[in-house]
Design a protein around this motif. Sequence first.
Motif, PDB file in Angstrom:
ATOM      1  N   UNK A  14       0.835  -1.153  -0.038  1.00 36.53           N
ATOM      2  CA  UNK A  14       0.015  -0.032   0.029  1.00 36.53           C
ATOM      3  C   UNK A  14       0.716   1.188  -0.003  1.00 36.53           C
ATOM      4  N   UNK A  18       0.636   4.052  -3.149  1.00 39.06           N
ATOM      5  CA  UNK A  18       0.482   5.309  -2.600  1.00 39.06           C
ATOM      6  C   UNK A  18       1.649   6.327  -3.141  1.00 39.06           C
ATOM      7  N   UNK A 323      -2.889  -1.154   5.858  1.00 39.79           N
ATOM      8  CA  UNK A 323      -3.024  -0.423   4.588  1.00 39.79           C
ATOM      9  C   UNK A 323      -3.056   0.997   4.741  1.00 39.79           C
ATOM     10  N   UNK A 324      -3.675   1.327   5.923  1.00 40.95           N
ATOM     11  CA  UNK A 324      -4.042   2.952   6.156  1.00 40.95           C
ATOM     12  C   UNK A 324      -2.534   3.175   6.625  1.00 40.95           C
ATOM     13  N   UNK A 327      -0.427   3.917   3.616  1.00 38.99           N
ATOM     14  CA  UNK A 327      -0.804   5.202   3.058  1.00 38.99           C
ATOM     15  C   UNK A 327      -0.288   6.650   3.616  1.00 38.99           C
TER      16      UNK A 327
END
Lengths: 564, 564
Positions: A14, A18, A323-324, A327
């Motif tokens: 991710x 990103x 995932x966050x 990012x």
Amino acid sequence: MKVMIIGGVAGGASCAARLRRLDETAEIVLVERGPFVSFANCGLPYHTGGIIAREQDLIVANEAYFKVNLNIDARTRCEAVAIDRRAKTVDLRYLDTGEVTTESYDKLVLSPGAPSVVPPIPGIDQPGIFQMRTVPDARAVREWIEKGSLFLTGMSKYSGFQTARPKTRAVVVGGGFIGLEMAENLVHRGFDVTVIELRDQVLAPMDREMAEIVESHLKHHGVSVVLGDAVTAFTPREDGAIKVATRSGTEFPADIVILALGVRPDTALARSAGLEIGKLGGIRVNDNMQTSDPEIFAVGDAIEVRDTVTGAWSLVALAGPANRQGRIAADVIAGRDSRYRGTQGTSIIGLFDGAAAWTGASEKALQNAGRQDYEKVYLYPNSNAGYYPGAKPIAMKVLFSRTDGRLLGAQAVGTKGVDKRISTLAMAIQMGATVYDLEEAELCYAPQFGSAKDAVNFAGMVAADVLRGDMPISHWGDPSKAILLDVREPAELSVESVAGAVNIPLRQLRERITELPRDRDIHVICRSGQRAYYATRILLQNGYRAHTMSGGMLARYHRGVLDS
Amino acid sequence: MKVMIIGGVAGGASCAARLRRLDETAEIVLVERGPFVSFANCGLPYHTGGIIAREQDLIVANEAYFKVNLNIDARTRCEAVAIDRRAKTVDLRYLDTGEVTTESYDKLVLSPGAPSVVPPIPGIDQPGIFQMRTVPDARAVREWIEKGSLFLTGMSKYSGFQTARPKTRAVVVGGGFIGLEMAENLVHRGFDVTVIELRDQVLAPMDREMAEIVESHLKHHGVSVVLGDAVTAFTPREDGAIKVATRSGTEFPADIVILALGVRPDTALARSAGLEIGKLGGIRVNDNMQTSDPEIFAVGDAIEVRDTVTGAWSLVALAGPANRQGRIAADVIAGRDSRYRGTQGTSIIGLFDGAAAWTGASEKALQNAGRQDYEKVYLYPNSNAGYYPGAKPIAMKVLFSRTDGRLLGAQAVGTKGVDKRISTLAMAIQMGATVYDLEEAELCYAPQFGSAKDAVNFAGMVAADVLRGDMPISHWGDPSKAILLDVREPAELSVESVAGAVNIPLRQLRERITELPRDRDIHVICRSGQRAYYATRILLQNGYRAHTMSGGMLARYHRGVLDS
């Protein structure tokens, strides 16, 4: 700018993708020690069970995809073995060749994950014992299952011949997510499955009484659950199977063993580089995902995060947060002030035809955090309108602040609509909602999807009734000298009654109220708590000291809620 | 205190039950002009379709239940015909006897509901034409269907004989909730169904392009949808059926007709009592549910409510709000300062194997309210992890404030997981969440239930990308002189392409970027918008004026999203 990302699954992949969106010119190198980047590890148990048929379906993106579409240099079977923070270099070892190179970085992102705990149990290395963390693990289990029969060489009906015996017995060590998902999938593959768990409950993040519903549901589907026991040795059996011996002295024969004892942050590289490690053993980062070296970021299962409800540091191995975090690390590297808000631990696990899910703090987490100001309620609302076919009860436990009504946590188990209620409540917790907000929530209602008073509304109403003083409550097991008043119908009592309880059916309560004493606490019982609430209202208004037993008889043993 | 409640379904029944909990001593009289109190009107279409088998299942509670359990005097087939506000009395007419009595009240609650609109169309009274608002309506439709065949008396193959012909053709007039639910249920009963709707779309609260997905899905399931047409006459046909003639000159033969033209607040009693009526024709109330006479309350479908997003008055005929309003009226009567927060209009309708749902404001509602500061995005995320079998796309439209990112509304159509996403977004809107909050939402994820980036996260990310300037967007139909750049693969273009668009597949964009002009707007197209976003990022960083076409080709026609 050259950015090295160590670990190519959820958080690392991710972050890489990103970062490319934000910076076309950065040189991005993504290294992964396993054979696959960006694979769907949450799908592994379902691949072994045959629900996800093809291994290829688990591969989200490969190295060529990263190169062609994202201009990212992704390298598999490549392990980072050392970091030189002063020189800003990483030593990489290529597993296929053994070659080691040194590569420079401007920014470094660690996403090493959390490998399975594999304790030093005697015999743990013999064939037929597997973990379930990588695509090769899943492949190995499938091959082991599909390789077919073991040979029984002992005495058989046709004495003297080797008898083919299919693999039918599985032992899963550990009752967490992976353990229970593997148990289900092994049942799908025709195995008799025994889960052995050291704790006194499965699914450790849940409170024990809610986990009991899960245990009951697993048993309903043929899974044996052994709690409070630990494997002490694996030894080969004459019939080719494995003997699993436990501390309690029990022995389980197994044609396959799955080790699912949980995970532990992989901090070897971070430690050797001198980065700060938290008390729980995870890499310590700030809100910007920076480690104690601001040029080095860390994301995913290997880091410690703040619990948004209790404020405590915690270890959370979940794909969404990983995932966050990836990012956010990318944002910060690209010069943005993006901040991680912490984790509220929202989780779900499928259980055959049902699910268990939770969000926010459990009661034990609140106790561990020293919170004294919480209250809890149990309820069993239907998944959808009772008059529409297929409505099923959802067992819910809701935790909230006695001070201001703020929602602190929720747990649910049921066969229908569990994911919706916990996702809705997760959003409520994120936004700081109170139980009064839940009362007023305006959710989707048509009879096949919900109720005019949805389970979430109902949770809010019950909790708010407690806080407003309209419904003093009590809980099973609370020490008390109260009178027990059962307001169910006599026919219901004949199925299960409570020793010593007085029975006055709700419909007779107004006329028979004088049979009860005004100077004693009265704990009112019914099946689920609803009629007891009605009775409590009648009693309170007539000057009695009434309390509703939260959750009624269903909360007494919990076990049968889903499968009665 | 004596409380009279006029209307015994959702709002009235909730009010009565709640009031009893709060006040054991109040005298509560609940009158209902129909034959049933507290029935499940949302279940009526499913009863006619046979999904809810027994009429009895629709009866939530009867008069005896109210009497025995709640000490409430519930009277059916009893109509309030006049209010004398000065004397504080109501005239009640008992429909079975014709008797009229005058009854006093201390507080009066009006919950008269909203009867179906029945326009004066010639022939509307003939047999075979039905409404669907009450249990007797449902019973009449079932009897009409089950009464069996019509007789064809015209010329047949075996000339001269009467030929039995089963009822097979249905016309539903009106494409709202009841109309579409009836269409589905008549299909279940074996009918060929035509829905005739005056507007240019079904489901008026949705935006038209989202309703087109619904229309397409209905057609996929065999329902004919006629838009922009109105019935002008019903006439008997020789074969015993009904000829349905429309303004466009079309004629539809029908063995049964369902009138579902929407509802209108029943304000006759309130008007004759001189209570204030709003501009939309509903009873005007304050936050405490009091009418212009503070001793008289009104709740449910007959009142106007504030839309929580736009602040506009609106008419909302939904069970959830009605129940909450009933509770609040009871609270206020019992001396509590309970306030209604307004309605955000969260709704869902089942559509065969799918659903359409929405919450908050539609784009047209924002336009009607004069809001200029909103933006919209279209997206088509999967219901759950794409690698898990059974993942289905959800078509979503999300509206948010360009000023502060606040979520204003959301609409979704799909076959799986629609109710969960709209309930979660409903909670988000209620709590004032922004699209940035949606990005960070921590929702239930396991591969069979969601994705690590859930549809709700994805909605937040797309919207936030717009607001942060990372993804300028355009919409189909926006006036523009931009170049269209299609970044799909050639094989995809062969299925459907856009006239005049330049094709550079995403994977070739970096090397072919100089083929594009830097001095013109470029609108980037792909299938769903995701690759176009990636391309937009590449272009922007290279100094091009790029915009992502929101929703890509899927948003161009919408229709095929569910059924391709």
